[in-house]
Design an enzyme around this catalytic site. Structure first.
Site, PDB file in Angstrom:
ATOM      1  N   ASN A 128     -10.492   0.913   2.008  1.00  0.00           N
ATOM      2  CA  ASN A 128      -8.844   0.752   1.591  1.00  0.00           C
ATOM      3  C   ASN A 128      -8.872   0.669   0.167  1.00  0.00           C
ATOM      4  O   ASN A 128      -8.754  -0.274  -0.381  1.00  0.00           O
ATOM      5  CB  ASN A 128      -8.234  -0.380   2.528  1.00  0.00           C
ATOM      6  CG  ASN A 128      -6.640  -0.442   2.450  1.00  0.00           C
ATOM      7  OD1 ASN A 128      -6.190   0.422   1.518  1.00  0.00           O
ATOM      8  ND2 ASN A 128      -6.243  -1.145   3.468  1.00  0.00           N
ATOM      9  N   CYS A 140       0.795  -1.205  -0.089  1.00  0.00           N
ATOM     10  CA  CYS A 140       0.040  -0.046  -0.068  1.00  0.00           C
ATOM     11  C   CYS A 140       0.935   1.237   0.025  1.00  0.00           C
ATOM     12  O   CYS A 140       0.358   2.301  -0.163  1.00  0.00           O
ATOM     13  CB  CYS A 140      -0.827   0.026   1.190  1.00  0.00           C
ATOM     14  SG  CYS A 140      -1.956  -1.358   1.176  1.00  0.00           S
ATOM     15  N   HIS A 168     -14.031   5.703   4.946  1.00  0.00           N
ATOM     16  CA  HIS A 168     -15.446   5.648   5.157  1.00  0.00           C
ATOM     17  C   HIS A 168     -16.190   5.513   3.634  1.00  0.00           C
ATOM     18  O   HIS A 168     -17.025   4.953   3.485  1.00  0.00           O
ATOM     19  CB  HIS A 168     -16.485   6.511   5.936  1.00  0.00           C
ATOM     20  CG  HIS A 168     -17.632   6.631   6.156  1.00  0.00           C
ATOM     21  ND1 HIS A 168     -18.601   7.202   5.166  1.00  0.00           N
ATOM     22  CD2 HIS A 168     -18.333   6.071   6.890  1.00  0.00           C
ATOM     23  CE1 HIS A 168     -19.876   6.722   5.531  1.00  0.00           C
ATOM     24  NE2 HIS A 168     -19.835   6.316   6.701  1.00  0.00           N
ATOM     25  N   HIS A 205      -1.599  19.675   6.726  1.00  0.00           N
ATOM     26  CA  HIS A 205      -2.585  18.804   6.377  1.00  0.00           C
ATOM     27  C   HIS A 205      -1.829  17.269   6.723  1.00  0.00           C
ATOM     28  O   HIS A 205      -0.631  17.254   6.155  1.00  0.00           O
ATOM     29  CB  HIS A 205      -3.053  19.074   5.262  1.00  0.00           C
ATOM     30  CG  HIS A 205      -3.635  20.263   5.119  1.00  0.00           C
ATOM     31  ND1 HIS A 205      -5.001  20.903   5.652  1.00  0.00           N
ATOM     32  CD2 HIS A 205      -3.167  21.437   4.146  1.00  0.00           C
ATOM     33  CE1 HIS A 205      -5.173  22.061   5.281  1.00  0.00           C
ATOM     34  NE2 HIS A 205      -4.020  22.638   4.446  1.00  0.00           N
ATOM     35  N   HIS A 243      -2.474   7.021   5.347  1.00  0.00           N
ATOM     36  CA  HIS A 243      -2.961   6.120   4.446  1.00  0.00           C
ATOM     37  C   HIS A 243      -4.166   5.130   5.420  1.00  0.00           C
ATOM     38  O   HIS A 243      -4.135   4.849   6.388  1.00  0.00           O
ATOM     39  CB  HIS A 243      -1.799   4.769   4.112  1.00  0.00           C
ATOM     40  CG  HIS A 243      -2.437   3.480   3.530  1.00  0.00           C
ATOM     41  ND1 HIS A 243      -3.281   3.381   2.542  1.00  0.00           N
ATOM     42  CD2 HIS A 243      -2.055   2.258   4.223  1.00  0.00           C
ATOM     43  CE1 HIS A 243      -3.678   2.080   2.560  1.00  0.00           C
ATOM     44  NE2 HIS A 243      -3.134   1.293   3.543  1.00  0.00           N
ATOM     45  N   HIS A 294      12.643   0.966   4.986  1.00  0.00           N
ATOM     46  CA  HIS A 294      12.440  -0.378   4.679  1.00  0.00           C
ATOM     47  C   HIS A 294      12.823  -1.432   5.963  1.00  0.00           C
ATOM     48  O   HIS A 294      13.864  -1.258   6.147  1.00  0.00           O
ATOM     49  CB  HIS A 294      12.982  -0.966   3.398  1.00  0.00           C
ATOM     50  CG  HIS A 294      12.430  -1.997   2.738  1.00  0.00           C
ATOM     51  ND1 HIS A 294      12.267  -3.365   3.445  1.00  0.00           N
ATOM     52  CD2 HIS A 294      12.219  -2.163   1.163  1.00  0.00           C
ATOM     53  CE1 HIS A 294      11.699  -4.154   2.467  1.00  0.00           C
ATOM     54  NE2 HIS A 294      11.593  -3.278   1.415  1.00  0.00           N
TER      55      HIS A 294
END
Length: 515
Positions: free
Chosen positions: A447, A247, A443, A410, A414, A326
């Site tokens: 995802n 993702c 909502h 802001h 994710h 990573h």
């Protein structure tokens, strides 16, 4: 469920339970209670961050006084002095010009985000809870325990009733074929790109760099080749296809495009981020592999980047930093999001129970690198001082958590799940409005993997909150395990582009999410 958020709210709304007592005393007032510490802290940050400027202010009147006292004789003597040192002046000037030339030629080229678009599926692909559970039951692949588990996950997930699943999953029984997966990929990618090209008036032939990321669906020819074929992109295009990166691959794709734009002058780069659900739905009964079924939904984004100086005038943002972490060297981190087969031979993605702890460790490493790049010097001094005191004196003080709200206006976290957003809100000490875009994206769209951070940015724009020079922090987690950050700065007061994902529903948000 949202313990971090409730603690903040209760702390701020307890005025009804505070009694007022009046005592006569000759002692000085308690300034800790009478002074609003928020303004003291802001004053401290302003003082430290502008300390160098403040130190130079007294020099201005001194220099002004000295210059005002100079007469013609003083100026003539200065000119004579410079004449006798003409060789030194020429050498210094040459060195200065050479240094400036080298700096201009070697400095990183700015990367501008001209515009971006997010795909929104047609209404007939919506999957409300009732339909989702009914279809899961009718497939005959799930036992009663698995159906009940999915129902509970849905209720607690933070997803609404209007998220989308692909056409193949609406069929009874589902038809997850290669052809159906290709159809989903084409609809999402081409849908986002059509909007992007329409809004920017950029011709596909002008694109010099193409980066596509999709973790679980990697056909031959590749997804990037599908885009080249559809839009007849030029033959010398630099095309990349990123697979299996989870993702957070959207930030990785931006980073790759940024590096390519440093090498190739005056060109456009397009980054397409998506995930494919059709062939990656899990039809077994292993609980840890059922969670992705309940959270992942159809979505995708297309981003147009440019290194052309003329595009600064019309671009929305400038890329400031990309920081990648990573943790794949650690075995637990490597296997915490793992595609495998269950005991019945059915393929799915398994989520480890250690996922949140591993994500927290990756986040800590990432912000340790990002912090010095973005935080004001005042926050860095506080953090360093606290660390030194703790190390040298073994003091029982808690480590100072930098206030990232001083660095960013802001936050696009994710939308991987409700727990992820809750944890970051708590650990970074954010306010509800800072995570509103993430919660509402989860909502409304679920995802959507690597593209979720762009739906969140679109939400902020649609609400009219993006002002010139505002800074945005996009942060995403992915298998491997990875935590990646991208920092953007708004070049103007940014408005939502046409055909945006929130165009016809932004006035109904934010909505209250039940626990």
């Amino acid at each position: 469920m949202n313990q971090g958020g409730e603690a903040t709210t209760n702390g701020g709304s307890g005025s009804g339970s505070v009694g007022v007592q009046i005592h006569q005393s000759r002692r000085l007032p308690d300034f800790l209670q009478s002074v609003n510490l928020k303004y003291v802290k802001l004053g401290y940050h302003y003082l430290i961050s502008n300390l160098l400027t403040l130190c130079f202010i007294p020099l201005i009147p001194v220099i002004s006084i000295e210059v005002s006292q100079m007469n013609l004789d003083d100026l003539r003597q200065l000119w004579v002095h410079l004449q006798y040192n003409l060789a030194s002046i020429i050498i210094c000037s040459a060195i200065l010009v050479f240094g400036l030339t080298v700096y201009i030629m070697t400095r990183p080229r700015p990367v501008y985000l001209v515009d971006y678009s997010c795909y929104r599926a047609p209404d007939h692909l919506k999957a409300p809870y009732g339909r989702f559970m009914e279809h899961s039951k009718l497939t005959g692949d799930f036992d009663e325990s698995s159906l009940e588990f999915q129902r509970k996950i849905l209720e607690r997930s933070g997803l609404g009733e209007e998220t989308y699943v692909p056409k193949a999953m609406h069929n009874i029984p589902p038809t997850p074929s290669m052809a159906a997966a290709r159809e989903e990929a084409e609809e999402v990618m081409f849908g986002a790109l059509d909007i992007l090209f329409h809004n920017t008036n950029v011709k596909p032939k002008d694109i010099g760099i193409l980066v596509v990321n999709c973790s679980l669906f990697n056909p031959t020819p590749s997804l990037s080749a599908m885009i080249v074929n559809k839009y007849k992109l030029r033959g010398n295009i630099r095309s990349f296809n990123l697979g299996g990166m989870g993702c957070s691959a959207g930030v990785i794709a931006v980073d790759l495009a940024k590096d390519m734009l440093q090498v190739h002058r005056n060109t456009y780069a397009v980054v397409v981020s998506t995930e494919n659900i059709t062939q990656n739905w899990y039809f077994g009964n292993k609980k840890s592999m059922l969670i992705p079924n309940c959270l992942f939904r159809v979505g995708g984004s297309a981003v147009l980047l440019s290194n052309k100086s003329k595009d600064r005038r019309r671009a929305k943002y400038k890329l400031i930093h990309v920081v990648r972490t990573h943790r794949g060297a650690d075995d637990k981190a490597f296997r915490c999001v793992y595609q495998e087969q269950d005991d019945a031979g059915k393929t799915g993605v398994s989520l480890s129970k250690d996922l949140m702890a591993i994500a927290g460790g990756a986040l800590k490493t990432n912000i340790t690198t990002l912090g010095p790049l973005v935080l004001p010097i005042s926050e860095q001094l506080l953090f360093f001082t606290t660390l030194v005191v703790k190390k040298l004196f073994n003091a029982g003080i808690k480590p100072y958590i930098p206030d990232f709200k001083l660095a960013f206006d802001h936050f696009c976290i994710h939308a991987g799940g409700r727990a992820v957003i809750d944890e970051l809100e708590k650990n970074l000490q954010l306010l509800p409005i800072h995570v509103e875009a993430s919660r509402m994206t989860l909502h409304r769209f679920g995802n959507t993997s690597s593209s979720s951070i762009w739906y969140e940015l679109a939400y902020i724009e649609a609400k009219g909150r993006m002002r010139k020079r505002n800074r945005v922090w996009q942060i995403a987690f992915g298998s491997g395990f990875k935590c990646n950050s991208a920092v953007w700065e708004a070049l103007r007061n940014v408005k939502s582009s046409s055909n945006g994902p929130w165009e016809d529903c932004i006035d109904t948000y934010p909505v209250k999410i039940t626990t």
